[in-house]
Scaffold this motif. Structure first.
Motif: not given
Length: 88
Positions: A24-26, A50-54
């Motif tokens: 997220f930071i990157a 595992g990050a979601t688009k939201e």
């Protein structure tokens, strides 16, 4: 190039934040620095972590807000400079 790769390896092996948060930071930094290659690479890594688009959209909202704040701050510097009261 070796130095960059070493720096990148070090940043990706931290133990205090998880891989998804790191991505997220990157992504936020990639957007603010307008690095297309970084965006492509870190979007893939975020998805793999595992990050979601939201979740990514919410993280990018922080980057957008920060850019707006920086633009406002520096706009005030411009107006001060126009009045001859600038910092520089």
């Amino acid at each position: 190039m070796k130095g960059f790769m070493a720096l990148n390896r070090g940043a990706s092996t931290t133990t205090h934040i998880d891989a998804k948060t790191r991505e997220f930071i990157a992504l936020a930094v990639a957007v603010t620095t307008r690095c297309q290659g970084c965006i492509d690479a870190h979007a893939r890594k975020a998805k793999a972590a595992g990050a979601t688009k939201e979740e990514v959209a919410e993280a990018l909202g922080v980057a957008i807000a920060l850019n707006a704040g920086a633009a406002l701050t520096y706009s005030l510097h411009v107006l001060d400079a126009m009045d001859g009261t600038g910092q520089g």
